[in-house]
Motif scaffolding. Structure first.
Motif, PDB file in Angstrom:
ATOM      1  N   SER A   1      41.379  81.018 -40.254  1.00  0.00           N
ATOM      2  CA  SER A   1      40.153  81.020 -41.444  1.00  0.00           C
ATOM      3  C   SER A   1      40.775  80.504 -42.880  1.00  0.00           C
ATOM      4  O   SER A   1      42.030  80.527 -42.995  1.00  0.00           O
ATOM      5  N   LEU A   2      40.058  79.807 -43.558  1.00  0.00           N
ATOM      6  CA  LEU A   2      40.396  79.398 -44.931  1.00  0.00           C
ATOM      7  C   LEU A   2      39.661  80.387 -45.972  1.00  0.00           C
ATOM      8  O   LEU A   2      38.391  80.501 -45.839  1.00  0.00           O
ATOM      9  N   TRP A   3      40.025  80.798 -46.895  1.00  0.00           N
ATOM     10  CA  TRP A   3      39.766  81.714 -48.210  1.00  0.00           C
ATOM     11  C   TRP A   3      39.998  81.178 -49.246  1.00  0.00           C
ATOM     12  O   TRP A   3      40.930  80.478 -49.689  1.00  0.00           O
ATOM     13  N   ASP A   4      39.202  81.283 -50.101  1.00  0.00           N
ATOM     14  CA  ASP A   4      39.326  80.812 -51.676  1.00  0.00           C
ATOM     15  C   ASP A   4      40.054  81.929 -52.414  1.00  0.00           C
ATOM     16  O   ASP A   4      40.456  82.882 -51.946  1.00  0.00           O
ATOM     17  N   ALA A   5      40.551  81.701 -53.874  1.00  0.00           N
ATOM     18  CA  ALA A   5      41.142  82.774 -54.604  1.00  0.00           C
ATOM     19  C   ALA A   5      40.627  84.036 -55.049  1.00  0.00           C
ATOM     20  O   ALA A   5      41.008  84.924 -55.260  1.00  0.00           O
ATOM     21  N   ASP A   6      39.228  83.818 -54.702  1.00  0.00           N
ATOM     22  CA  ASP A   6      38.262  85.060 -54.727  1.00  0.00           C
ATOM     23  C   ASP A   6      38.098  86.075 -53.553  1.00  0.00           C
ATOM     24  O   ASP A   6      37.345  87.191 -53.820  1.00  0.00           O
TER      25      ASP A   6
ATOM     26  N   GLU B   1      46.910  74.639 -50.945  1.00  0.00           N
ATOM     27  CA  GLU B   1      46.197  75.670 -51.862  1.00  0.00           C
ATOM     28  C   GLU B   1      45.914  74.901 -53.246  1.00  0.00           C
ATOM     29  O   GLU B   1      44.856  75.093 -53.724  1.00  0.00           O
ATOM     30  N   ALA B   2      46.808  74.104 -53.795  1.00  0.00           N
ATOM     31  CA  ALA B   2      46.641  73.624 -55.091  1.00  0.00           C
ATOM     32  C   ALA B   2      45.631  72.477 -55.106  1.00  0.00           C
ATOM     33  O   ALA B   2      44.849  72.305 -56.122  1.00  0.00           O
ATOM     34  N   LYS B   3      45.570  72.012 -53.877  1.00  0.00           N
ATOM     35  CA  LYS B   3      44.559  70.541 -53.653  1.00  0.00           C
ATOM     36  C   LYS B   3      43.057  71.048 -53.430  1.00  0.00           C
ATOM     37  O   LYS B   3      42.293  70.589 -54.062  1.00  0.00           O
ATOM     38  N   HIS B   4      43.047  72.061 -52.637  1.00  0.00           N
ATOM     39  CA  HIS B   4      41.625  72.372 -52.324  1.00  0.00           C
ATOM     40  C   HIS B   4      41.175  73.876 -52.786  1.00  0.00           C
ATOM     41  O   HIS B   4      40.027  74.209 -52.547  1.00  0.00           O
ATOM     42  N   GLY B   5      42.134  74.619 -53.402  1.00  0.00           N
ATOM     43  CA  GLY B   5      41.847  75.938 -53.755  1.00  0.00           C
ATOM     44  C   GLY B   5      41.480  76.762 -52.683  1.00  0.00           C
ATOM     45  O   GLY B   5      40.953  77.669 -52.833  1.00  0.00           O
ATOM     46  N   LEU B   6      41.923  76.737 -51.227  1.00  0.00           N
ATOM     47  CA  LEU B   6      41.816  77.322 -50.166  1.00  0.00           C
ATOM     48  C   LEU B   6      43.268  77.808 -49.735  1.00  0.00           C
ATOM     49  O   LEU B   6      44.108  76.837 -49.794  1.00  0.00           O
ATOM     50  N   HIS B   7      43.447  78.848 -49.152  1.00  0.00           N
ATOM     51  CA  HIS B   7      44.500  79.146 -48.269  1.00  0.00           C
ATOM     52  C   HIS B   7      44.241  79.627 -46.913  1.00  0.00           C
ATOM     53  O   HIS B   7      43.187  80.016 -46.552  1.00  0.00           O
ATOM     54  N   LEU B   8      45.409  79.444 -45.909  1.00  0.00           N
ATOM     55  CA  LEU B   8      45.067  79.664 -44.602  1.00  0.00           C
ATOM     56  C   LEU B   8      45.504  81.107 -44.194  1.00  0.00           C
ATOM     57  O   LEU B   8      46.618  81.499 -44.557  1.00  0.00           O
ATOM     58  N   ARG B   9      44.746  82.079 -43.571  1.00  0.00           N
ATOM     59  CA  ARG B   9      44.824  83.239 -43.138  1.00  0.00           C
ATOM     60  C   ARG B   9      44.854  83.084 -41.557  1.00  0.00           C
ATOM     61  O   ARG B   9      43.952  82.430 -41.224  1.00  0.00           O
ATOM     62  N   ALA B  10      45.844  83.563 -40.833  1.00  0.00           N
ATOM     63  CA  ALA B  10      45.901  83.486 -39.537  1.00  0.00           C
ATOM     64  C   ALA B  10      46.334  84.601 -38.619  1.00  0.00           C
ATOM     65  O   ALA B  10      47.102  85.642 -39.127  1.00  0.00           O
ATOM     66  N   GLY B  11      45.859  84.902 -37.535  1.00  0.00           N
ATOM     67  CA  GLY B  11      46.253  85.727 -36.642  1.00  0.00           C
ATOM     68  C   GLY B  11      46.578  85.265 -35.392  1.00  0.00           C
ATOM     69  O   GLY B  11      46.080  84.227 -34.988  1.00  0.00           O
ATOM     70  N   CYS B  12      47.456  85.796 -34.636  1.00  0.00           N
ATOM     71  CA  CYS B  12      47.652  85.405 -33.221  1.00  0.00           C
ATOM     72  C   CYS B  12      47.749  86.237 -32.224  1.00  0.00           C
ATOM     73  O   CYS B  12      47.467  87.546 -32.339  1.00  0.00           O
TER      74      CYS B  12
ATOM     75  N   HIS C   1      47.453  89.507 -49.228  1.00  0.00           N
ATOM     76  CA  HIS C   1      47.198  88.205 -48.717  1.00  0.00           C
ATOM     77  C   HIS C   1      46.127  87.338 -49.511  1.00  0.00           C
ATOM     78  O   HIS C   1      45.632  86.317 -49.164  1.00  0.00           O
ATOM     79  N   THR C   2      45.567  88.056 -50.655  1.00  0.00           N
ATOM     80  CA  THR C   2      44.955  87.285 -51.755  1.00  0.00           C
ATOM     81  C   THR C   2      45.542  86.571 -52.894  1.00  0.00           C
ATOM     82  O   THR C   2      44.950  85.915 -53.620  1.00  0.00           O
ATOM     83  N   GLN C   3      46.787  86.729 -52.854  1.00  0.00           N
ATOM     84  CA  GLN C   3      47.793  86.112 -54.203  1.00  0.00           C
ATOM     85  C   GLN C   3      47.940  84.870 -53.743  1.00  0.00           C
ATOM     86  O   GLN C   3      48.385  84.437 -52.512  1.00  0.00           O
ATOM     87  N   PRO C   4      47.865  83.796 -54.606  1.00  0.00           N
ATOM     88  CA  PRO C   4      48.036  82.376 -54.481  1.00  0.00           C
ATOM     89  C   PRO C   4      49.434  82.283 -54.169  1.00  0.00           C
ATOM     90  O   PRO C   4      50.561  82.971 -54.759  1.00  0.00           O
TER      91      PRO C   4
END
Length: 661
Positions: free
Chosen positions: A284-289, A155-166, A22-25
């Motif tokens: 939640s939103l996470w950055d590439a780091d 992700e390309a626009k904001h440098g962030l990706h969405l992680r989710a649980g349900c 889940h940390t890979q772009p």
């Protein structure tokens, strides 16, 4: 794709999914271009790995599957030996498969007709491609592929990706001898009861076994507060992976149900009066780091950081549109309307506040609550991404978190927007919007007060409900039945005759309306007398109502009904013989199946004397006549009263009718 059953056991593994953490772009695996999307780098190596795994594990059958717009799993089955060919060339199917190949009420296929071009499904990573239409453009109804593309763009626009649980709630129902589901849960509706949880252990163990084999990291579970209701959770991950795993979880439950003789029900609200099946999204939103940008950044350990607040602002801004995606069926709105079970109906946010549509469930993540078990997660996550994108672009402020019960906050004057509570309601301007009466703060408060008092609240000369003005009434003319009457040619005759077929003395009214039964007690003596006089002036009848005859009312009524009720309070055979007609009271539309209740405050000395009751004591009437068990008894009772009292007038029955119940 996944293998079919081998013997009595499913080998549950998604072989073709790119092995990402889940940390890979996302862009490394699902490029934004169409060609890169359907032919990503390293694809041949992945195909070779899968073919080797098929050979090693002796897998003989595969599903080529995709997700329809409603979240249904669609596709084809293939012998495993042909995986390489299908992975490289794809498999053909019709457009309508993306809309379940269902028809509308007119018999037309939804979305695409039989003349539409063929689709080609490309093995993982999946997409749809239009043949001879726009030269291979992205397919708008490919919700799974669209989520991946939208996530890559975000992700390309904001440098962030969405992680989710349900939180996939569902109910295990018993089946009948034919294997069809019943309306009985396998356990009682007791939340968090380990005993109830333990009763479902055979199902739970099998579901966990299969899910773990499919790559789902199962972490916890509990029994919820509806019949047979379970929530089994798996670990959060990138949005597109969580969406895939939720669809897999549903398939696993279906297979376990087939094996163990139970029915897994993901219907949002199968039973009224108990909790529904939700599917809260924790996001939640996470950055590439690997930094969670929803974590607090100030002195307040609960308050999300700037990125999180803007994301909340975007979701609240678009919560009405999101609800259309996340509460996608008519049954979904039974969940929202059945108040008292924590389903959110107000577009606000807070910390540990389950009366709002969005809450901070723990530092670093939000719980989006306006979502149920029928959701297509690929659509819901895509919608949330778009809403958060708008929140980040416009720096939308969600306002301060609401820590009060939302109903108390509204009573204190807070203006809170609602999520849509009717799936068929069209958008209207602010001046036309009407607040649903059952969710108004004053109505909810009235219900609470009456529950505590155990009786109605006395409201002299007023009610909560707004009464329409005469100017708001619309009379529909019968323009399709006959020509309009011209007064100089013919007279409009409104006279009405009741009992013309069987009564020795039919009741003749000048208008087809009469004053229905309203008891002395519910109405004052003066009101009863005024209605009697007004009815006589209009040439129509009035009715005694419950409790017997008031002599002044009878004296002022030229035409008068005597009402025979269930309780027999105030019944007097001598008064019955003074009637022009008899009305047998069976029920009321406003309280179907319930008896009458006259509160003690209204049982004055005069009312008590007429009904042979102590003054000030509540009078309760049964829901039915004690000596009537069916329609035959009603007929016998009418004949008995007609003969014993030698009544020449007509007899009628008033039955309870309540539209929409």
């Amino acid at each position: 794709m996944r293998p079919e059953a081998r013997g009595a056991r499913l080998t549950l593994e998604r072989y073709c999914v790119a092995r990402t953490t889940h940390t890979q772009p996302i862009g490394e695996h699902w490029p934004l271009t169409l060609r890169g999307f359907s032919r990503p780098h390293g694809r041949e190596r992945q195909i070779a790995e899968v073919e080797a795994r098929i050979e090693a594990d002796d897998i003989r059958y595969l599903y080529c599957q995709f997700v329809s717009v409603t979240g249904r799993i669609m596709g084809k089955g293939i012998p495993a030996k042909h995986f390489g060919m299908i992975a490289r060339k794809g498999f053909q199917l019709v457009y309508g498969s993306t809309a379940n190949l269902f028809t509308d009420r007119h018999g037309n296929y939804i979305g695409y007709g039989p003349e539409a071009r063929e689709l080609v499904g490309i093995g993982e990573p999946e997409t749809g491609r239009e043949e001879e239409v726009d030269g291979g453009a992205f397919l708008t109804s490919d919700c799974r592929g669209n989520l991946r593309r939208l996530h890559a763009e975000f992700e390309a626009k904001h440098g962030l990706h969405l992680r989710a649980g349900c939180e996939p709630e569902m109910m295990w129902l018993k089946v009948d001898a034919d294997g069809k589901p019943t309306v009985e849960g396998m356990t009682k509706p007791n939340c968090y009861h380990i005993d109830q949880f333990a009763e479902l252990q055979p199902l739970i163990h099998k579901v966990i076994e299969y899910c773990e084999a499919m790559g789902l990291d199962m972490i916890q579970g509990d029994h919820e507060d509806a019949p047979g209701q379970l929530e089994l959770n798996f670990n959060f991950d990138r949005a597109e992976l969580t969406a895939d795993r939720l669809t897999t979880y549903r398939q696993v439950c279906k297979q376990v149900g087939r094996e163990l003789g139970a029915f897994p029900c993901f219907m949002p609200k199968p039973f009224m009066g108990v909790s529904a099946n939700g599917c809260h999204h924790n996001i939640s939103l996470w950055d590439a780091d690997g930094n969670n940008k929803f974590m607090p950044e100030g002195d307040n350990p609960q308050m999300p950081g700037p990125v999180g607040l803007k994301a909340i602002g975007g979701i609240l801004e678009h919560v009405q549109a999101l609800t259309c995606l996340t509460s996608p069926t008519v049954n979904s709105y039974r969940r929202l309307w059945d108040t008292g079970f924590w389903a959110p109906v107000f577009a606000d946010w807070g910390f540990q506040n389950r009366t709002t549509a969005l809450r901070v469930s723990a530092p670093g993540r939000f719980e989006y609550r306006s979502v149920d078990s029928a959701v297509n997660p690929h659509l819901s996550f895509a919608g949330l991404l778009q809403a958060m994108d708008d929140g980040l672009d416009r720096s939308l402020d969600p306002g301060q978190p609401e820590e009060r019960n939302i109903y108390e906050a509204m009573e204190a004057g807070k203006d809170v927007k609602k999520i849509p509570l009717n799936p068929r309601r069209r958008s209207r301007g602010p001046a036309q919007r009407r607040e649903p009466i059952f969710t108004r703060a004053e109505v909810i408060n009235d219900i609470h007060v009456k529950a505590e008092l155990g009786r109605y609240r006395m409201r002299g000369f007023s009610i909560f409900k707004k009464i329409p003005h005469w100017d708001e009434l619309v009379f529909l003319p019968g323009t399709l039945t006959r020509f309009v009457i011209e007064g100089y040619r013919e007279k409009c005759d409104t006279s009405t005759v009741i009992g013309s077929r069987f009564a020795a003395k039919p009741l003749e009214l000048e208008i087809p309306v009469y004053i229905t039964g309203m008891s002395f007690g519910a109405l004052s003596l003066e009101a009863k007398m005024a209605l009697a006089k007004g009815a006589s002036m209009a040439g129509t009848a009035t009715c005694s109502g419950e409790g017997g005859m008031i002599p002044p009312e009878r004296d002022l009524s030229t035409k008068w009904y005597y009402q025979v009720i269930q309780s027999r309070y105030g019944f007097n055979p001598h008064h019955l013989m003074l009637a022009d007609a008899v009305e047998f009271f069976i029920g009321q539309g406003c309280k179907v199946g319930l008896g009458g209740h006259l509160m003690g405050q209204k049982v004055t000395e005069q009312v008590a004397e007429m009904r042979s009751l102590p003054a000030g004591i509540d009078q309760r009437s049964p829901a039915r006549h004690p000596d009537w068990l069916g329609p035959d008894d009603l007929s016998l009772k009418i004949q008995e009263i007609r003969e014993s009292h030698r009544l020449p007038g007509p007899h009628s029955a008033q039955a309870g009718i309540c539209p929409g119940i």
